[in-house]
Design a protein around this motif. Sequence first.
Motif, short mmCIF file in Angstrom:
data_model
loop_
_atom_site.label_atom_id
_atom_site.label_comp_id
_atom_site.label_asym_id
_atom_site.label_seq_id
_atom_site.Cartn_x
_atom_site.Cartn_y
_atom_site.Cartn_z
N ASP A 15 -32.77 4.77 -14.82
CA ASP A 15 -32.40 3.96 -13.65
C ASP A 15 -33.58 3.34 -12.92
OD1 ASP A 15 -29.87 4.77 -14.34
OD2 ASP A 15 -29.60 6.13 -12.65
N ILE A 16 -34.77 3.35 -13.54
CA ILE A 16 -35.95 2.78 -12.86
C ILE A 16 -35.76 1.27 -12.63
CG2 ILE A 16 -37.27 2.27 -14.95
CD1 ILE A 16 -38.71 3.71 -11.69
N GLU A 17 -34.86 0.64 -13.41
CA GLU A 17 -34.62 -0.79 -13.23
C GLU A 17 -34.11 -1.11 -11.83
OE1 GLU A 17 -33.17 1.17 -15.43
OE2 GLU A 17 -30.99 0.96 -15.43
N SER B 2 -17.55 14.24 -10.50
CA SER B 2 -19.00 14.17 -10.72
C SER B 2 -19.63 13.27 -9.66
CB SER B 2 -19.27 13.60 -12.11
OG SER B 2 -18.85 12.25 -12.17
N ASP B 3 -20.95 13.14 -9.70
CA ASP B 3 -21.63 12.25 -8.74
C ASP B 3 -21.16 10.80 -8.88
OD1 ASP B 3 -23.04 14.38 -7.89
OD2 ASP B 3 -24.88 13.88 -8.97
N THR B 4 -20.72 10.46 -10.08
CA THR B 4 -20.37 9.06 -10.35
C THR B 4 -18.88 8.77 -10.17
OG1 THR B 4 -20.22 9.61 -12.68
CG2 THR B 4 -22.30 8.68 -11.92
N ILE B 5 -18.09 9.83 -10.00
CA ILE B 5 -16.66 9.66 -9.72
C ILE B 5 -16.40 10.21 -8.32
CG2 ILE B 5 -14.30 10.25 -10.37
CD1 ILE B 5 -15.53 8.67 -12.56
N PHE B 23 -23.11 1.85 -11.85
CA PHE B 23 -22.19 2.04 -12.96
C PHE B 23 -22.94 1.83 -14.27
CE2 PHE B 23 -18.66 1.35 -15.83
CZ PHE B 23 -17.78 2.32 -15.41
N ASN B 24 -23.61 2.88 -14.71
CA ASN B 24 -24.40 2.84 -15.95
C ASN B 24 -23.68 3.65 -17.03
OD1 ASN B 24 -24.73 5.43 -15.02
ND2 ASN B 24 -26.93 5.26 -14.62
N ASN B 25 -24.41 4.04 -18.06
CA ASN B 25 -23.78 4.79 -19.15
C ASN B 25 -23.20 6.12 -18.68
OD1 ASN B 25 -26.58 5.44 -18.77
ND2 ASN B 25 -26.47 6.72 -20.59
N ILE B 26 -23.87 6.75 -17.72
CA ILE B 26 -23.40 8.05 -17.22
C ILE B 26 -22.07 7.88 -16.48
CG2 ILE B 26 -23.93 9.95 -15.62
CD1 ILE B 26 -26.94 9.37 -16.33
N SER B 58 -24.62 -3.39 -18.50
CA SER B 58 -23.70 -3.71 -19.60
C SER B 58 -23.39 -2.49 -20.45
CB SER B 58 -24.28 -4.83 -20.47
OG SER B 58 -25.48 -4.41 -21.08
N ILE B 59 -24.22 -1.48 -20.41
CA ILE B 59 -23.93 -0.28 -21.20
C ILE B 59 -22.74 0.45 -20.58
CG2 ILE B 59 -24.83 1.89 -22.12
CD1 ILE B 59 -27.63 0.68 -21.95
N GLY B 60 -22.76 0.57 -19.26
CA GLY B 60 -21.63 1.19 -18.59
C GLY B 60 -20.35 0.40 -18.79
#
Lengths: 139, 114
Positions: A15-17, B2-5, B23-26, B58-60
Motif C-alpha cells: 500500500d505504499i502507493e 475484518s478491517d476491510t469489511i 479496496f485492494n487485493n486484501i 484494479s487488483i481488488g
Amino acid sequence: MKNPEVELKLPVIPDIELTATKTAEVISKHMNLSEEKTGEISMAIIESCINAFEHSKTKEIYIHFIVSDDKLTVKVIDRGTGFDKSKVEIPNIENKLKADARKRGWGLQLVAELMDTVEYDSNESGTTVTMTKKKENNE
Amino acid sequence: MSDTIKNIEEKSGVVVISTNGYFNNIAGDAVLEVFNQKMESGNTKFLIDMADSKVVNSIGVSILIEIIEKLQAVDGKMAFTNLAGIVEKTFNIMGITKYCEVYESIEVGIEKLS
C-alpha cells in the motif's frame, strides 16, 4: 513556489502507493485542479506503481511530479527488468468473464483512459512511465 | 468481520456488504470470502456499499469480476452503492457497470434488488 517539482522514492511495501496519491492530492490542490482530475491522477499513479511493483522485480520506485502552468506531469520510474508494451493484451470484461480467464491485467488500460497522455520508455534497465493531466483555463 | 469489511447485513433477501478503506487485493478477497459463505447459504443478491472505500486498485476490483462470473452461473445479481466518482469511473472503464447496477443509496439498492 509557483511550479515546484516533487520527487518520491518508494520502497516496495504493501500500500505504499497511497503515499504517492497523498502527494498527488496536495499538488493538485496547489494547481487548483478539479476533484475529478485529482481522482484520475491518483488512480493512474496507483496503477502505475502496482505495475512497477509486480512486473519490474525492483525493490524501489521513483515518482516525479513536475508542475507547469498548463499541466501536471507525473513520471513513475523503476530500474527493473522492463517490458514490451506491444505484447500486453488490451483487456475486456467479456473475455475476463470466461471460465478460468485471468481477471487481472487492467493497469495500462486504466492509465490510458484516465490521463491525457501516457508514454512508456522501457528497456532492460528499467521503465519510465510519463503521464500528463492538462490544466484547463478555468482551473 | 475484518478491517476491510465494516458491516454485513441481510435485508429483504439482499446481502449488504459495507467495505472499509483501500479496496485492494486484501479487501477484494475479504468480500469474496463473505460472498462465498453467503452463496453457500443460498443467497444470490448482493449489494456492495463502498461509502468508506474512496480509493480502489484494479487488483481488488478484478476480484469483483470473479464474483460476477459466479453469480452469472446462478442467475444472481450484484450491485453497488455510495461509489466515489473515481471508483465509478474505474468500474466503467473495466466494464463492471455493464453487469452491475450502481444505486445512490443502500435503501434504493435493496429495493431494486429485492
